[in-house]
Design a protein around this motif. Sequence first.
Motif, PDB file in Angstrom:
ATOM      1  N   SER A 261       0.826  -1.215   0.000  1.00  0.00           N
ATOM      2  CA  SER A 261       0.000   0.000   0.000  1.00  0.00           C
ATOM      3  C   SER A 261       0.855   1.257   0.000  1.00  0.00           C
ATOM      4  O   SER A 261       0.520   2.249  -0.664  1.00  0.00           O
ATOM      5  N   ILE A 262       1.978   1.229   0.728  1.00  0.00           N
ATOM      6  CA  ILE A 262       2.878   2.380   0.750  1.00  0.00           C
ATOM      7  C   ILE A 262       3.482   2.608  -0.636  1.00  0.00           C
ATOM      8  O   ILE A 262       3.538   3.737  -1.135  1.00  0.00           O
ATOM      9  N   GLY A 263       3.919   1.523  -1.264  1.00  0.00           N
ATOM     10  CA  GLY A 263       4.471   1.648  -2.612  1.00  0.00           C
ATOM     11  C   GLY A 263       3.446   2.160  -3.613  1.00  0.00           C
ATOM     12  O   GLY A 263       3.757   3.000  -4.469  1.00  0.00           O
ATOM     13  N   LEU A 264       2.186   1.685  -3.504  1.00  0.00           N
ATOM     14  CA  LEU A 264       1.133   2.124  -4.416  1.00  0.00           C
ATOM     15  C   LEU A 264       0.784   3.592  -4.212  1.00  0.00           C
ATOM     16  O   LEU A 264       0.523   4.321  -5.183  1.00  0.00           O
ATOM     17  N   LEU A 265       0.790   4.055  -2.964  1.00  0.00           N
ATOM     18  CA  LEU A 265       0.523   5.470  -2.706  1.00  0.00           C
ATOM     19  C   LEU A 265       1.604   6.352  -3.330  1.00  0.00           C
ATOM     20  O   LEU A 265       1.307   7.407  -3.917  1.00  0.00           O
ATOM     21  N   ASN A 266       2.855   5.915  -3.218  1.00  0.00           N
ATOM     22  CA  ASN A 266       3.945   6.686  -3.830  1.00  0.00           C
ATOM     23  C   ASN A 266       3.859   6.667  -5.354  1.00  0.00           C
ATOM     24  O   ASN A 266       4.114   7.677  -6.017  1.00  0.00           O
ATOM     25  N   LEU A 267       3.495   5.517  -5.927  1.00  0.00           N
ATOM     26  CA  LEU A 267       3.314   5.438  -7.375  1.00  0.00           C
ATOM     27  C   LEU A 267       2.138   6.299  -7.824  1.00  0.00           C
ATOM     28  O   LEU A 267       2.189   6.939  -8.881  1.00  0.00           O
ATOM     29  N   SER A 268       1.083   6.317  -7.009  1.00  0.00           N
ATOM     30  CA  SER A 268      -0.070   7.153  -7.323  1.00  0.00           C
ATOM     31  C   SER A 268       0.323   8.624  -7.371  1.00  0.00           C
ATOM     32  O   SER A 268      -0.105   9.366  -8.267  1.00  0.00           O
ATOM     33  N   LEU A 269       1.140   9.037  -6.428  1.00  0.00           N
ATOM     34  CA  LEU A 269       1.627  10.420  -6.430  1.00  0.00           C
ATOM     35  C   LEU A 269       2.489  10.701  -7.653  1.00  0.00           C
ATOM     36  O   LEU A 269       2.444  11.791  -8.242  1.00  0.00           O
ATOM     37  N   GLY A 270       3.271   9.690  -8.073  1.00  0.00           N
ATOM     38  CA  GLY A 270       4.148   9.875  -9.226  1.00  0.00           C
ATOM     39  C   GLY A 270       3.402   9.963 -10.544  1.00  0.00           C
ATOM     40  O   GLY A 270       3.810  10.697 -11.460  1.00  0.00           O
ATOM     41  N   PHE A 271       2.282   9.240 -10.658  1.00  0.00           N
ATOM     42  CA  PHE A 271       1.543   9.188 -11.927  1.00  0.00           C
ATOM     43  C   PHE A 271       0.413  10.215 -11.999  1.00  0.00           C
ATOM     44  O   PHE A 271      -0.143  10.432 -13.076  1.00  0.00           O
ATOM     45  N   ASN A 272       0.046  10.811 -10.878  1.00  0.00           N
ATOM     46  CA  ASN A 272      -1.079  11.746 -10.858  1.00  0.00           C
ATOM     47  C   ASN A 272      -0.624  13.137 -10.435  1.00  0.00           C
ATOM     48  O   ASN A 272       0.473  13.319  -9.899  1.00  0.00           O
ATOM     49  N   SER A 273      -1.503  14.102 -10.666  1.00  0.00           N
ATOM     50  CA  SER A 273      -1.258  15.442 -10.158  1.00  0.00           C
ATOM     51  C   SER A 273      -1.433  15.432  -8.639  1.00  0.00           C
ATOM     52  O   SER A 273      -2.042  14.513  -8.076  1.00  0.00           O
ATOM     53  N   ILE A 274      -0.900  16.458  -7.972  1.00  0.00           N
ATOM     54  CA  ILE A 274      -1.011  16.531  -6.511  1.00  0.00           C
ATOM     55  C   ILE A 274      -2.476  16.608  -6.098  1.00  0.00           C
ATOM     56  O   ILE A 274      -2.891  16.009  -5.104  1.00  0.00           O
ATOM     57  N   GLY A 275      -3.298  17.332  -6.886  1.00  0.00           N
ATOM     58  CA  GLY A 275      -4.713  17.447  -6.577  1.00  0.00           C
ATOM     59  C   GLY A 275      -5.426  16.108  -6.603  1.00  0.00           C
ATOM     60  O   GLY A 275      -6.218  15.793  -5.712  1.00  0.00           O
ATOM     61  N   PHE A 276      -5.132  15.288  -7.633  1.00  0.00           N
ATOM     62  CA  PHE A 276      -5.772  13.971  -7.721  1.00  0.00           C
ATOM     63  C   PHE A 276      -5.259  13.055  -6.613  1.00  0.00           C
ATOM     64  O   PHE A 276      -6.020  12.225  -6.082  1.00  0.00           O
ATOM     65  N   TYR A 277      -3.984  13.190  -6.255  1.00  0.00           N
ATOM     66  CA  TYR A 277      -3.436  12.399  -5.153  1.00  0.00           C
ATOM     67  C   TYR A 277      -4.143  12.744  -3.841  1.00  0.00           C
ATOM     68  O   TYR A 277      -4.459  11.844  -3.038  1.00  0.00           O
ATOM     69  N   GLN A 278      -4.425  14.034  -3.620  1.00  0.00           N
ATOM     70  CA  GLN A 278      -5.159  14.437  -2.425  1.00  0.00           C
ATOM     71  C   GLN A 278      -6.581  13.874  -2.445  1.00  0.00           C
ATOM     72  O   GLN A 278      -7.117  13.467  -1.409  1.00  0.00           O
ATOM     73  N   MET A 279      -7.200  13.829  -3.631  1.00  0.00           N
ATOM     74  CA  MET A 279      -8.521  13.215  -3.747  1.00  0.00           C
ATOM     75  C   MET A 279      -8.465  11.726  -3.404  1.00  0.00           C
ATOM     76  O   MET A 279      -9.395  11.175  -2.806  1.00  0.00           O
ATOM     77  N   THR A 280      -7.372  11.078  -3.781  1.00  0.00           N
ATOM     78  CA  THR A 280      -7.181   9.667  -3.429  1.00  0.00           C
ATOM     79  C   THR A 280      -7.180   9.480  -1.917  1.00  0.00           C
ATOM     80  O   THR A 280      -7.827   8.574  -1.386  1.00  0.00           O
ATOM     81  N   LYS A 281      -6.469  10.348  -1.219  1.00  0.00           N
ATOM     82  CA  LYS A 281      -6.407  10.257   0.240  1.00  0.00           C
ATOM     83  C   LYS A 281      -7.769  10.555   0.878  1.00  0.00           C
ATOM     84  O   LYS A 281      -8.146   9.948   1.879  1.00  0.00           O
ATOM     85  N   LEU A 282      -8.509  11.499   0.263  1.00  0.00           N
ATOM     86  CA  LEU A 282      -9.840  11.818   0.782  1.00  0.00           C
ATOM     87  C   LEU A 282     -10.794  10.642   0.622  1.00  0.00           C
ATOM     88  O   LEU A 282     -11.698  10.439   1.437  1.00  0.00           O
ATOM     89  N   ALA A 283     -10.593   9.853  -0.440  1.00  0.00           N
ATOM     90  CA  ALA A 283     -11.503   8.730  -0.721  1.00  0.00           C
ATOM     91  C   ALA A 283     -11.320   7.580   0.261  1.00  0.00           C
ATOM     92  O   ALA A 283     -12.169   6.675   0.311  1.00  0.00           O
ATOM     93  N   ILE A 284     -10.249   7.589   1.048  1.00  0.00           N
ATOM     94  CA  ILE A 284      -9.985   6.478   1.971  1.00  0.00           C
ATOM     95  C   ILE A 284     -11.066   6.387   3.050  1.00  0.00           C
ATOM     96  O   ILE A 284     -11.505   5.297   3.411  1.00  0.00           O
TER      97      ILE A 284
END
Length: 344
Positions: free
Chosen positions: A85-108
């Motif tokens: 999960s830690i690796g996927l979160l870092n990959l998510s940040l790498g492949f997405n904009s910061i805004g979309f990454y924040q939306m990912t965290k909000l969706a948790i």
Amino acid sequence: MGEMPSFQLGVIGALFLSVASSVSIVICNKALMSNLGFPFATTLTSWHLMVTFCTLHAAHRLNLFESKSIDMKPVMLFGILNGVSIGLLNLSLGFNSIGFYQMTKLAIIPFTVLLETLFLKKQFSQKIKLSLFVLLVGVGIASVTDLQLNFVGTILSLLAIITTCVGQILTSTIQKRLNVSSTQLLYQSAPFQAAILFVSGPLVDQFLTRKNVFAYKYSSIVLAFIILSCIISVSVNFSTFMVIGKTSPVTYQVLGHLKTCLVLGFGYTLLHDPFTMRNIAGILVAIFGMGLYSYFCVQENKKKQSVDLSLASQMKDKDSTPILGMQDKETSHDAKKSTKDSLV
């Protein structure tokens, strides 16, 4: 009744330690990565977990806590899942904009609520759901800026959300079902988390940054910040397991958004990050949502405690009734026997 104040004190201590250590490590890592140019986040996390395990192992050898023998298969799978999960979160940040990454965290949070409702049959009141909605709106206003979607980034974000939610739910479930403390579970699972990140971390970081962590030139100040980050991480990992074990995965996520607001505030105050009225409004709305969540949780806990005390009192009365009944029967039997003897 005497255990409740100590339990509440332990919860408050765990929450405070989690907030203080998390905000500290974010500021430390931001200085390390942004100012000193050390971009290897996943590898750094593997070092955090290795230092955490070594610290707990030393504490165990000094008899500061007892290690409990438990089934290692679920703990191993749990540790691997958390590492992934830690690796996927870092990959998510790498492949997405910061805004979309924040939306990912909000969706948790909503996804955790959904999973606990479906699989653990946990009930969340409408008031709790409303407070969580207000909180997420506030954090979204404060932290989400640009939203740029792409297929790979979206898939990685979905996988990150699923693994993070399941990992945090298991953190709570394993502690309760296997009857282990947060320290014991962290001690048993940290080696597996560290191992998978130690292997995959350099590859993930090289893929995201196009740089090799082993070819990086480490200055004395970079090493000092890495050591400081690893030391703080012991408190972060310890308090994470403690908060989830003593409260719930949803409460831990609410606490995480409080940290986000504090980091934004400290970033503006200490690091002079840009700050707008939108950030201020979002933080105020988020804090209001957190206040509502805390208030409703306290009210529901009080209601639950009063119901539990009422049930305990009823059970006590029920248990005492047959004894009195038996005594009455014995008294009646003795009286009849006495009468019979006198007649004879």
